[in-house]
Motif scaffolding. Structure first.
Motif, PDB file in Angstrom:
ATOM      1  N   ARG A 164      -2.769  10.187 -11.846  1.00  0.00           N
ATOM      2  CA  ARG A 164      -1.349  10.021 -11.536  1.00  0.00           C
ATOM      3  C   ARG A 164      -1.019  10.662 -10.197  1.00  0.00           C
ATOM      4  N   PRO A 165      -1.408  10.026  -9.086  1.00  0.00           N
ATOM      5  CA  PRO A 165      -1.166  10.623  -7.770  1.00  0.00           C
ATOM      6  C   PRO A 165       0.322  10.641  -7.406  1.00  0.00           C
ATOM      7  N   VAL A 166       0.686  11.605  -6.578  1.00  0.00           N
ATOM      8  CA  VAL A 166       2.057  11.718  -6.094  1.00  0.00           C
ATOM      9  C   VAL A 166       2.218  10.726  -4.951  1.00  0.00           C
ATOM     10  N   VAL A 167       3.196   9.829  -5.066  1.00  0.00           N
ATOM     11  CA  VAL A 167       3.445   8.829  -4.025  1.00  0.00           C
ATOM     12  C   VAL A 167       4.470   9.401  -3.053  1.00  0.00           C
ATOM     13  N   VAL A 168       4.122   9.353  -1.765  1.00  0.00           N
ATOM     14  CA  VAL A 168       4.994   9.878  -0.715  1.00  0.00           C
ATOM     15  C   VAL A 168       5.783   8.721  -0.123  1.00  0.00           C
ATOM     16  N   LYS A 169       7.093   8.870  -0.046  1.00  0.00           N
ATOM     17  CA  LYS A 169       7.931   7.821   0.531  1.00  0.00           C
ATOM     18  C   LYS A 169       7.774   7.828   2.049  1.00  0.00           C
ATOM     19  N   GLU A 170       7.660   6.638   2.602  1.00  0.00           N
ATOM     20  CA  GLU A 170       7.593   6.518   4.054  1.00  0.00           C
ATOM     21  C   GLU A 170       9.002   6.352   4.601  1.00  0.00           C
ATOM     22  N   VAL A 171       9.295   7.058   5.682  1.00  0.00           N
ATOM     23  CA  VAL A 171      10.594   6.961   6.329  1.00  0.00           C
ATOM     24  C   VAL A 171      10.478   5.916   7.432  1.00  0.00           C
ATOM     25  N   PRO A 172      11.337   4.892   7.416  1.00  0.00           N
ATOM     26  CA  PRO A 172      11.276   3.883   8.479  1.00  0.00           C
ATOM     27  C   PRO A 172      11.569   4.501   9.842  1.00  0.00           C
ATOM     28  N   GLU A 173      11.024   3.884  10.882  1.00  0.00           N
ATOM     29  CA  GLU A 173      11.213   4.392  12.241  1.00  0.00           C
ATOM     30  C   GLU A 173      12.683   4.472  12.620  1.00  0.00           C
ATOM     31  N   SER A 174      13.494   3.547  12.107  1.00  0.00           N
ATOM     32  CA  SER A 174      14.915   3.533  12.470  1.00  0.00           C
ATOM     33  C   SER A 174      15.661   4.742  11.903  1.00  0.00           C
TER      34      SER A 174
ATOM     35  N   ARG B  10       0.840  -1.187   0.000  1.00  0.00           N
ATOM     36  CA  ARG B  10       0.000   0.000   0.000  1.00  0.00           C
ATOM     37  C   ARG B  10       0.885   1.250   0.000  1.00  0.00           C
ATOM     38  N   LYS B  11       0.616   2.160  -0.913  1.00  0.00           N
ATOM     39  CA  LYS B  11       1.431   3.365  -1.023  1.00  0.00           C
ATOM     40  C   LYS B  11       0.633   4.561  -0.530  1.00  0.00           C
ATOM     41  N   LYS B  12       1.312   5.474   0.140  1.00  0.00           N
ATOM     42  CA  LYS B  12       0.662   6.706   0.583  1.00  0.00           C
ATOM     43  C   LYS B  12       0.778   7.747  -0.510  1.00  0.00           C
ATOM     44  N   THR B  13      -0.315   8.464  -0.728  1.00  0.00           N
ATOM     45  CA  THR B  13      -0.311   9.530  -1.722  1.00  0.00           C
ATOM     46  C   THR B  13      -0.472  10.874  -1.023  1.00  0.00           C
ATOM     47  N   ALA B  14      -0.185  11.935  -1.758  1.00  0.00           N
ATOM     48  CA  ALA B  14      -0.271  13.279  -1.188  1.00  0.00           C
ATOM     49  C   ALA B  14      -1.713  13.676  -0.903  1.00  0.00           C
ATOM     50  N   GLY B  15      -2.657  13.151  -1.667  1.00  0.00           N
ATOM     51  CA  GLY B  15      -4.079  13.412  -1.429  1.00  0.00           C
ATOM     52  C   GLY B  15      -4.432  14.876  -1.575  1.00  0.00           C
ATOM     53  N   ALA B  16      -5.063  15.431  -0.550  1.00  0.00           N
ATOM     54  CA  ALA B  16      -5.518  16.816  -0.600  1.00  0.00           C
ATOM     55  C   ALA B  16      -4.354  17.807  -0.600  1.00  0.00           C
ATOM     56  N   PHE B  17      -3.166  17.357  -0.210  1.00  0.00           N
ATOM     57  CA  PHE B  17      -2.016  18.250  -0.163  1.00  0.00           C
ATOM     58  C   PHE B  17      -1.319  18.392  -1.510  1.00  0.00           C
TER      59      PHE B  17
END
Length: 91
Positions: A74-84, A11-18
């Motif tokens: 074509r939504p903008v995919v936001v990279k997730e930063v791992p907790e580490s 599952r990828k996070k998108t920028a959505g309303a931003f």
């Protein structure tokens, strides 16, 4: 447990309303609708058969809808930063 982590990575996070395209598309569409309504209710100029509000409103509405469709297709995919890799807040 392995299935849950695999589901999260798929599952990828998108920028959505931003996403700025959503804001631009919404504003242009709203302004276009306002201009079309002004033409419909106020009518033509006293000087003649000018349809400036209608044409400007139609163009703004079409461009706004193109921006919204572009952001949806074509939504903008936001990279997730791992907790580490996250840095703790500085005190």
């Amino acid at each position: 447990m392995a299935r849950e982590s695999a589901g999260k990575s798929a599952r990828k996070k998108t920028a959505g309303a931003f996403d700025i395209r959503n804001v631009i598309g919404a504003l242009l569409s709203v302004y276009g609708i306002i201009l079309i309504l002004v033409f419909a209710f106020v009518g033509n100029d006293a000087k003649g058969d000018k349809h400036d509000n209608l044409w400007a409103g139609l163009v703004m509405l079409v461009v706004g809808l193109v921006f919204l469709a572009w952001a949806w297709l074509r939504p903008v995919v936001v990279k997730e930063v791992p907790e580490s890799e996250k840095t703790p807040p500085v005190q």
